[in-house]
Design a protein around this motif. Structure first.
Motif, PDB file in Angstrom:
ATOM      1  N   LEU A  97      91.284  30.136   0.511  1.00  0.00           N
ATOM      2  CA  LEU A  97      91.773  30.693  -0.641  1.00  0.00           C
ATOM      3  C   LEU A  97      93.030  30.507  -0.948  1.00  0.00           C
ATOM      4  O   LEU A  97      93.668  30.986  -1.978  1.00  0.00           O
ATOM      5  CB  LEU A  97      91.667  32.262  -0.197  1.00  0.00           C
ATOM      6  CG  LEU A  97      90.499  32.855   0.055  1.00  0.00           C
ATOM      7  CD1 LEU A  97      90.495  34.281   0.214  1.00  0.00           C
ATOM      8  CD2 LEU A  97      89.417  32.735  -1.186  1.00  0.00           C
ATOM      9  N   GLY A  98      93.917  29.457  -0.008  1.00  0.00           N
ATOM     10  CA  GLY A  98      95.221  28.840  -0.509  1.00  0.00           C
ATOM     11  C   GLY A  98      96.159  29.911  -0.187  1.00  0.00           C
ATOM     12  O   GLY A  98      97.173  29.903  -1.090  1.00  0.00           O
ATOM     13  N   ILE A  99      96.280  30.931   0.447  1.00  0.00           N
ATOM     14  CA  ILE A  99      97.393  32.102   0.731  1.00  0.00           C
ATOM     15  C   ILE A  99      97.465  32.345   2.297  1.00  0.00           C
ATOM     16  O   ILE A  99      96.626  32.041   3.030  1.00  0.00           O
ATOM     17  CB  ILE A  99      97.057  33.112  -0.083  1.00  0.00           C
ATOM     18  CG1 ILE A  99      95.869  33.877   0.265  1.00  0.00           C
ATOM     19  CG2 ILE A  99      97.347  32.802  -1.547  1.00  0.00           C
ATOM     20  CD1 ILE A  99      95.731  35.215  -0.286  1.00  0.00           C
ATOM     21  N   SER A 100      98.754  32.635   2.568  1.00  0.00           N
ATOM     22  CA  SER A 100      98.896  33.240   3.926  1.00  0.00           C
ATOM     23  C   SER A 100     100.126  34.062   4.065  1.00  0.00           C
ATOM     24  O   SER A 100     100.972  34.029   2.946  1.00  0.00           O
ATOM     25  CB  SER A 100      98.717  32.453   5.102  1.00  0.00           C
ATOM     26  OG  SER A 100      99.812  31.351   4.613  1.00  0.00           O
ATOM     27  N   ILE A 101     100.429  34.755   5.042  1.00  0.00           N
ATOM     28  CA  ILE A 101     101.714  35.394   5.182  1.00  0.00           C
ATOM     29  C   ILE A 101     102.108  35.574   6.517  1.00  0.00           C
ATOM     30  O   ILE A 101     101.475  35.618   7.538  1.00  0.00           O
ATOM     31  CB  ILE A 101     101.527  36.880   4.539  1.00  0.00           C
ATOM     32  CG1 ILE A 101     102.783  37.554   4.397  1.00  0.00           C
ATOM     33  CG2 ILE A 101     100.494  37.727   5.554  1.00  0.00           C
ATOM     34  CD1 ILE A 101     102.556  38.755   3.557  1.00  0.00           C
ATOM     35  N   ALA A 102     103.481  35.786   6.858  1.00  0.00           N
ATOM     36  CA  ALA A 102     103.979  35.960   8.221  1.00  0.00           C
ATOM     37  C   ALA A 102     105.087  37.075   8.036  1.00  0.00           C
ATOM     38  O   ALA A 102     105.776  37.293   7.061  1.00  0.00           O
ATOM     39  CB  ALA A 102     104.536  34.643   8.581  1.00  0.00           C
ATOM     40  N   ARG A 103     105.198  37.778   9.165  1.00  0.00           N
ATOM     41  CA  ARG A 103     106.338  38.583   9.165  1.00  0.00           C
ATOM     42  C   ARG A 103     107.414  37.904  10.130  1.00  0.00           C
ATOM     43  O   ARG A 103     107.023  37.434  11.124  1.00  0.00           O
ATOM     44  CB  ARG A 103     105.987  39.840   9.848  1.00  0.00           C
ATOM     45  CG  ARG A 103     107.255  40.725  10.384  1.00  0.00           C
ATOM     46  CD  ARG A 103     106.769  42.006  10.992  1.00  0.00           C
ATOM     47  NE  ARG A 103     108.026  42.698  11.824  1.00  0.00           N
ATOM     48  CZ  ARG A 103     108.220  44.018  11.855  1.00  0.00           C
ATOM     49  NH1 ARG A 103     107.106  44.806  11.248  1.00  0.00           N
ATOM     50  NH2 ARG A 103     109.216  44.540  12.220  1.00  0.00           N
TER      51      ARG A 103
END
Length: 228
Positions: A97-103
């Protein structure tokens, strides 16, 4: 068909094929299915952008779910920062899906040291506190590397282009929190100091001495600090 026309046809065909290939490799291909939940089918899986897909009949809602970005991480380490990544390894439903996130959590004056993401652009959103955010350009025509720096407060957004060295520092007296989103399911990270002075096996100190134009004893000291 005349010989000249045949030649022109061949040239046009080659040109169109070259254009098609350049377009095909310019961007990640779009998914050909609704989802491709990552699964390791074998003991060894090639390290590529995508992974093997779970049988859609066995996919569950939990494959698209991650919990815990509301939880602060330990920032008592030497750098005063810590991150909670939500990449494809933590959230299998991100695969293809070509997305990610981090805190990212920052102690007062904590530093997220100079690093790059070789596979993705980062969009940083400050939720709490005050950060100094910077990135450095690649070599310019005049040989210089330009530094872009901005002070960010809660609600501010800053972008770090793919592959460029960047860093942040909490310049406030209280903790800071930010969310970093990426246009990659696994943007990768290369922390400059760790990679240069802590590689395994170590880079020849003579090379680093000449590259950094410092005393060899300093290079050897740094390699001991960052070495495993």
């Amino acid at each position: 068909m005349m010989k000249g026309s045949v030649l022109m046809y061949q040239v046009a065909t080659v040109a169109l094929l070259a254009l098609a290939c350049s377009l095909a490799f310019a961007y990640d291909p779009s998914p050909l299915q609704d989802f491709c939940v990552a699964v390791d089918k074998y003991d060894f899986v090639a390290f590529v952008n995508g992974k093997f897909c779970k049988d859609p009949k066995n996919v569950k809602a939990e494959d698209f779910f991650f919990s815990g970005l509301n939880i602060a991480t330990d920032t008592s380490g030497q750098l005063g920062t810590n991150a909670t990544n939500v990449f494809v390894d933590q959230l299998p439903g991100l695969n293809t899906l070509g997305i990610s996130i981090a805190r990212i959590d920052y102690a007062p004056y904590g530093v997220n040291p100079p690093h790059i993401h070789p596979l993705g652009t980062e969009l940083l959103i400050v939720l709490e506190g005050t950060l100094l955010a910077s990135f450095v350009t690649s070599n310019q025509a005049d040989g210089e590397n330009r530094l872009f720096t901005k002070v960010l407060n809660a609600g501010d957004v800053y972008v770090f282009p793919i592959g460029l060295i960047h860093f942040q520092m909490n310049i406030g007296k209280s903790k800071a929190i930010a969310l970093a989103s990426f246009n990659s399911q696994n943007p990768g990270v290369i922390t400059i100091a760790n990679a240069v002075f802590g590689s395994e096996p170590p880079i020849n100190p003579d090379i680093l001495t000449k590259a950094f134009q410092v005393d060899k004893n300093l290079i050897e000291y740094l390699q001991k600090q960052f070495g495993k």
